[in-house]
Design a protein around this motif. Sequence first.
Motif, PDB file in Angstrom:
ATOM      1  N   ARG A   6       0.849  -1.191   0.000  1.00 34.57           N
ATOM      2  CA  ARG A   6       0.000   0.000   0.000  1.00 34.57           C
ATOM      3  C   ARG A   6       0.886   1.243   0.000  1.00 34.57           C
ATOM      4  NH1 ARG A   6      -2.524   0.001   6.140  1.00 34.57           N
ATOM      5  NH2 ARG A   6      -0.533   0.063   7.271  1.00 34.57           N
ATOM      6  N   LEU A   7       0.312   2.368  -0.370  1.00 32.47           N
ATOM      7  CA  LEU A   7       1.092   3.589  -0.486  1.00 32.47           C
ATOM      8  C   LEU A   7       1.573   4.052   0.883  1.00 32.47           C
ATOM      9  CD1 LEU A   7      -0.989   5.647  -3.082  1.00 32.47           C
ATOM     10  CD2 LEU A   7       1.067   4.285  -3.477  1.00 32.47           C
ATOM     11  N   PRO A   8       2.870   4.330   1.037  1.00 31.09           N
ATOM     12  CA  PRO A   8       3.363   4.843   2.319  1.00 31.09           C
ATOM     13  C   PRO A   8       2.863   6.258   2.558  1.00 31.09           C
ATOM     14  CG  PRO A   8       5.114   4.815   0.682  1.00 31.09           C
ATOM     15  CD  PRO A   8       3.949   4.111   0.061  1.00 31.09           C
ATOM     16  N   VAL A   9       2.830   6.641   3.807  1.00 32.20           N
ATOM     17  CA  VAL A   9       2.284   7.953   4.177  1.00 32.20           C
ATOM     18  C   VAL A   9       3.082   9.089   3.539  1.00 32.20           C
ATOM     19  CG1 VAL A   9       1.810   9.499   6.114  1.00 32.20           C
ATOM     20  CG2 VAL A   9       1.345   7.052   6.335  1.00 32.20           C
ATOM     21  N   TRP A  10       4.412   8.953   3.501  1.00 32.37           N
ATOM     22  CA  TRP A  10       5.244  10.038   2.989  1.00 32.37           C
ATOM     23  C   TRP A  10       4.942  10.343   1.530  1.00 32.37           C
ATOM     24  CZ3 TRP A  10       8.407   9.599  -1.197  1.00 32.37           C
ATOM     25  CH2 TRP A  10       8.773   8.311  -1.606  1.00 32.37           C
ATOM     26  N   SER A  11       4.571   9.309   0.745  1.00 27.04           N
ATOM     27  CA  SER A  11       4.307   9.525  -0.678  1.00 27.04           C
ATOM     28  C   SER A  11       3.033  10.327  -0.913  1.00 27.04           C
ATOM     29  CB  SER A  11       4.210   8.174  -1.400  1.00 27.04           C
ATOM     30  OG  SER A  11       3.040   7.464  -1.004  1.00 27.04           O
ATOM     31  N   ILE A  12       2.177  10.405   0.105  1.00 26.09           N
ATOM     32  CA  ILE A  12       0.945  11.196   0.006  1.00 26.09           C
ATOM     33  C   ILE A  12       1.140  12.582   0.619  1.00 26.09           C
ATOM     34  CG2 ILE A  12      -1.490  11.294   0.667  1.00 26.09           C
ATOM     35  CD1 ILE A  12      -1.484   8.234   0.741  1.00 26.09           C
ATOM     36  N   THR A  13       1.859  12.632   1.736  1.00 23.52           N
ATOM     37  CA  THR A  13       2.034  13.916   2.425  1.00 23.52           C
ATOM     38  C   THR A  13       3.021  14.838   1.698  1.00 23.52           C
ATOM     39  OG1 THR A  13       3.747  12.918   3.832  1.00 23.52           O
ATOM     40  CG2 THR A  13       1.484  12.939   4.675  1.00 23.52           C
ATOM     41  N   CYS A  14       4.005  14.271   0.995  1.00 27.37           N
ATOM     42  CA  CYS A  14       5.002  15.115   0.310  1.00 27.37           C
ATOM     43  C   CYS A  14       4.373  16.022  -0.744  1.00 27.37           C
ATOM     44  CB  CYS A  14       6.088  14.242  -0.312  1.00 27.37           C
ATOM     45  SG  CYS A  14       7.337  13.683   0.881  1.00 27.37           S
ATOM     46  N   PRO A  15       3.550  15.493  -1.671  1.00 29.18           N
ATOM     47  CA  PRO A  15       2.925  16.407  -2.647  1.00 29.18           C
ATOM     48  C   PRO A  15       1.974  17.411  -1.998  1.00 29.18           C
ATOM     49  CG  PRO A  15       2.061  14.170  -2.889  1.00 29.18           C
ATOM     50  CD  PRO A  15       3.261  14.089  -1.997  1.00 29.18           C
ATOM     51  N   ILE A  16       1.287  16.993  -0.920  1.00 23.35           N
ATOM     52  CA  ILE A  16       0.401  17.937  -0.217  1.00 23.35           C
ATOM     53  C   ILE A  16       1.219  19.077   0.373  1.00 23.35           C
ATOM     54  CG2 ILE A  16      -1.162  18.199   1.735  1.00 23.35           C
ATOM     55  CD1 ILE A  16      -2.083  15.328   1.269  1.00 23.35           C
ATOM     56  N   ALA A  17       2.348  18.732   1.009  1.00 24.65           N
ATOM     57  CA  ALA A  17       3.213  19.761   1.594  1.00 24.65           C
ATOM     58  C   ALA A  17       3.766  20.690   0.522  1.00 24.65           C
ATOM     59  CB  ALA A  17       4.356  19.101   2.364  1.00 24.65           C
ATOM     60  N   ALA A  18       4.116  20.122  -0.641  1.00 20.93           N
ATOM     61  CA  ALA A  18       4.643  20.941  -1.735  1.00 20.93           C
ATOM     62  C   ALA A  18       3.612  21.956  -2.208  1.00 20.93           C
ATOM     63  CB  ALA A  18       5.087  20.050  -2.883  1.00 20.93           C
ATOM     64  N   TRP A  19       2.352  21.525  -2.317  1.00 19.17           N
ATOM     65  CA  TRP A  19       1.300  22.444  -2.768  1.00 19.17           C
ATOM     66  C   TRP A  19       0.962  23.476  -1.695  1.00 19.17           C
ATOM     67  CZ3 TRP A  19      -0.591  23.612  -7.374  1.00 19.17           C
ATOM     68  CH2 TRP A  19      -0.331  22.738  -8.426  1.00 19.17           C
ATOM     69  N   VAL A  20       1.077  23.104  -0.431  1.00 23.32           N
ATOM     70  CA  VAL A  20       0.880  24.089   0.635  1.00 23.32           C
ATOM     71  C   VAL A  20       1.927  25.195   0.534  1.00 23.32           C
ATOM     72  CG1 VAL A  20       1.013  24.459   3.127  1.00 23.32           C
ATOM     73  CG2 VAL A  20      -0.270  22.509   2.234  1.00 23.32           C
ATOM     74  N   VAL A  31       6.742  35.320   2.449  1.00 22.54           N
ATOM     75  CA  VAL A  31       7.787  36.323   2.228  1.00 22.54           C
ATOM     76  C   VAL A  31       8.465  36.723   3.529  1.00 22.54           C
ATOM     77  CG1 VAL A  31       8.244  38.637   1.343  1.00 22.54           C
ATOM     78  CG2 VAL A  31       6.581  37.171   0.191  1.00 22.54           C
ATOM     79  N   GLY A  32       7.708  36.782   4.597  1.00 21.75           N
ATOM     80  CA  GLY A  32       8.267  37.223   5.872  1.00 21.75           C
ATOM     81  C   GLY A  32       9.361  36.324   6.402  1.00 21.75           C
ATOM     82  N   LEU A  33       9.437  35.071   5.908  1.00 19.91           N
ATOM     83  CA  LEU A  33      10.458  34.148   6.391  1.00 19.91           C
ATOM     84  C   LEU A  33      11.807  34.371   5.717  1.00 19.91           C
ATOM     85  CD1 LEU A  33       8.360  30.846   6.554  1.00 19.91           C
ATOM     86  CD2 LEU A  33       8.987  32.365   8.441  1.00 19.91           C
ATOM     87  N   GLY A  34      11.816  35.152   4.637  1.00 22.03           N
ATOM     88  CA  GLY A  34      13.074  35.464   3.957  1.00 22.03           C
ATOM     89  C   GLY A  34      13.720  34.250   3.330  1.00 22.03           C
ATOM     90  N   GLY A  35      15.034  34.097   3.587  1.00 22.51           N
ATOM     91  CA  GLY A  35      15.786  32.992   2.995  1.00 22.51           C
ATOM     92  C   GLY A  35      15.322  31.632   3.461  1.00 22.51           C
ATOM     93  N   LEU A  36      14.761  31.558   4.678  1.00 22.03           N
ATOM     94  CA  LEU A  36      14.268  30.281   5.189  1.00 22.03           C
ATOM     95  C   LEU A  36      13.159  29.732   4.307  1.00 22.03           C
ATOM     96  CD1 LEU A  36      14.141  28.077   7.345  1.00 22.03           C
ATOM     97  CD2 LEU A  36      12.608  29.551   8.667  1.00 22.03           C
ATOM     98  N   PHE A  37      12.315  30.622   3.774  1.00 20.67           N
ATOM     99  CA  PHE A  37      11.213  30.158   2.932  1.00 20.67           C
ATOM    100  C   PHE A  37      11.739  29.581   1.623  1.00 20.67           C
ATOM    101  CE2 PHE A  37       7.602  30.899  -0.032  1.00 20.67           C
ATOM    102  CZ  PHE A  37       6.699  30.053   0.594  1.00 20.67           C
ATOM    103  N   GLU A  38      12.808  30.157   1.086  1.00 20.01           N
ATOM    104  CA  GLU A  38      13.410  29.595  -0.119  1.00 20.01           C
ATOM    105  C   GLU A  38      13.977  28.209   0.149  1.00 20.01           C
ATOM    106  OE1 GLU A  38      16.208  32.208  -1.866  1.00 20.01           O
ATOM    107  OE2 GLU A  38      14.713  33.716  -2.449  1.00 20.01           O
ATOM    108  N   VAL A  39      14.539  28.023   1.336  1.00 18.74           N
ATOM    109  CA  VAL A  39      15.021  26.685   1.716  1.00 18.74           C
ATOM    110  C   VAL A  39      13.856  25.707   1.789  1.00 18.74           C
ATOM    111  CG1 VAL A  39      16.111  25.336   3.556  1.00 18.74           C
ATOM    112  CG2 VAL A  39      17.011  27.605   2.958  1.00 18.74           C
ATOM    113  N   LEU A  40      12.711  26.159   2.322  1.00 20.54           N
ATOM    114  CA  LEU A  40      11.523  25.307   2.377  1.00 20.54           C
ATOM    115  C   LEU A  40      11.021  24.977   0.975  1.00 20.54           C
ATOM    116  CD1 LEU A  40       9.548  26.957   5.336  1.00 20.54           C
ATOM    117  CD2 LEU A  40      10.768  24.769   5.352  1.00 20.54           C
ATOM    118  N   LEU A  41      11.086  25.940   0.054  1.00 19.38           N
ATOM    119  CA  LEU A  41      10.664  25.683  -1.324  1.00 19.38           C
ATOM    120  C   LEU A  41      11.556  24.631  -1.977  1.00 19.38           C
ATOM    121  CD1 LEU A  41       9.828  29.269  -2.668  1.00 19.38           C
ATOM    122  CD2 LEU A  41       8.223  27.474  -2.009  1.00 19.38           C
TER     123      LEU A  41
END
Length: 364
Positions: A6-20, A31-41
């Motif tokens: 069955r599909l592991p949890v990470w394979s479902i949560t990763c695309p959801i997190a990316a779209w968030v 924008v307020g996070l500055g460089g940290l937000f680019e690291v998250l992207l």
Amino acid sequence: MKLPSRLPVWSITCPIAAWVLLVLNFTGHGVGLGGLFEVLLVSGLVAGVLAAVFHAEVVAHRVGEPYGTLVLALAVTGIEVALIVSIMIAGGEAASGLARDTVFASVMIILNGMVGLCLLTGGRRHGEQSFGLFGVSTALATLAAISVLALVLPNYTTTILGPFYSSSQLIFIAVVSLVLYGTFILVQTVRHRDYFLPVVAEADEEVHAPPPSNQMASLSAALLLVCLGAVVLLAKALSPALEMAVASMGAPKTVVGIIIALVVLLPESIAAYHAARANRLQTSLNLALGSALASIGLTIPAVALVSLMTGWTLSLGIDAKSTVLLVLSLFVASLSLGTGRTTVMQGTVHLVIFAVYLFTAIVP
């Protein structure tokens, strides 16, 4: 890799997190996070790529070869074409060379970088690898024809001085590209499907493992599209930062296109690498060459349609340096893949050409 039941949890949560992260970026809340937000992207981008590779493996194992590799190639190319067309419409006539740069970068990345890495990895791990010669020869012949007609010939036509096609010439080349790619798909999936199947049945557990259920494969197919969409949009969101970094290095703007193409092609590249490492070189080459054909065979007609509808002049011809590298790549590929057997030598040659391409793009 061995697929779970069955599909592991990470394979479902990763695309959801990316779209968030994408929503936060589009709404300006990050924008307020500055460089940290680019690291998250960037983290979201990597997570989306890994999830896309996993879901592509699930779909490929369910539908079998060569349909599995075709699913991933068409999915990535469809989103890539949509991205190019949207940027062209937003950028106007100033973006008339975007399609040429993106398609050429994709062909060079696949034909030298992806193929070279797969041949080197497979040869280093297994010594000598074999594949079906007829299928690879068919793909290379089709790729050579479309590449030269779309990217080289515009420099030598006289109705309009290059690197442009006239409207009638552009329509003709778009139709020719669709005919060649459509015929290749017919040969690959119907008329001569056996050309693209492994020459020897693999003994590894992945091939002989029970296929996933229809429900699991359908969910993976949907999540694959979600992942690929997130990867492309995240790459686009990060492009301004890339442009600043490239400009600070003093490198040409075309380097940005190469980096974005590398990111977009990551899911296919990782899947091809895994196949070569598992001694499934036929699957690896199906992915690589099929991706190159889909990229150029579908992008050229799409951007030609945009050009004709808007009246913008479409720049397709590549410069002399790029022409030499393209012809060299096609020639070397026809030699290295012309015997049905490969070693680390062929992989090294392709990677050296890829390194030359990257170096001359930065230092033209």
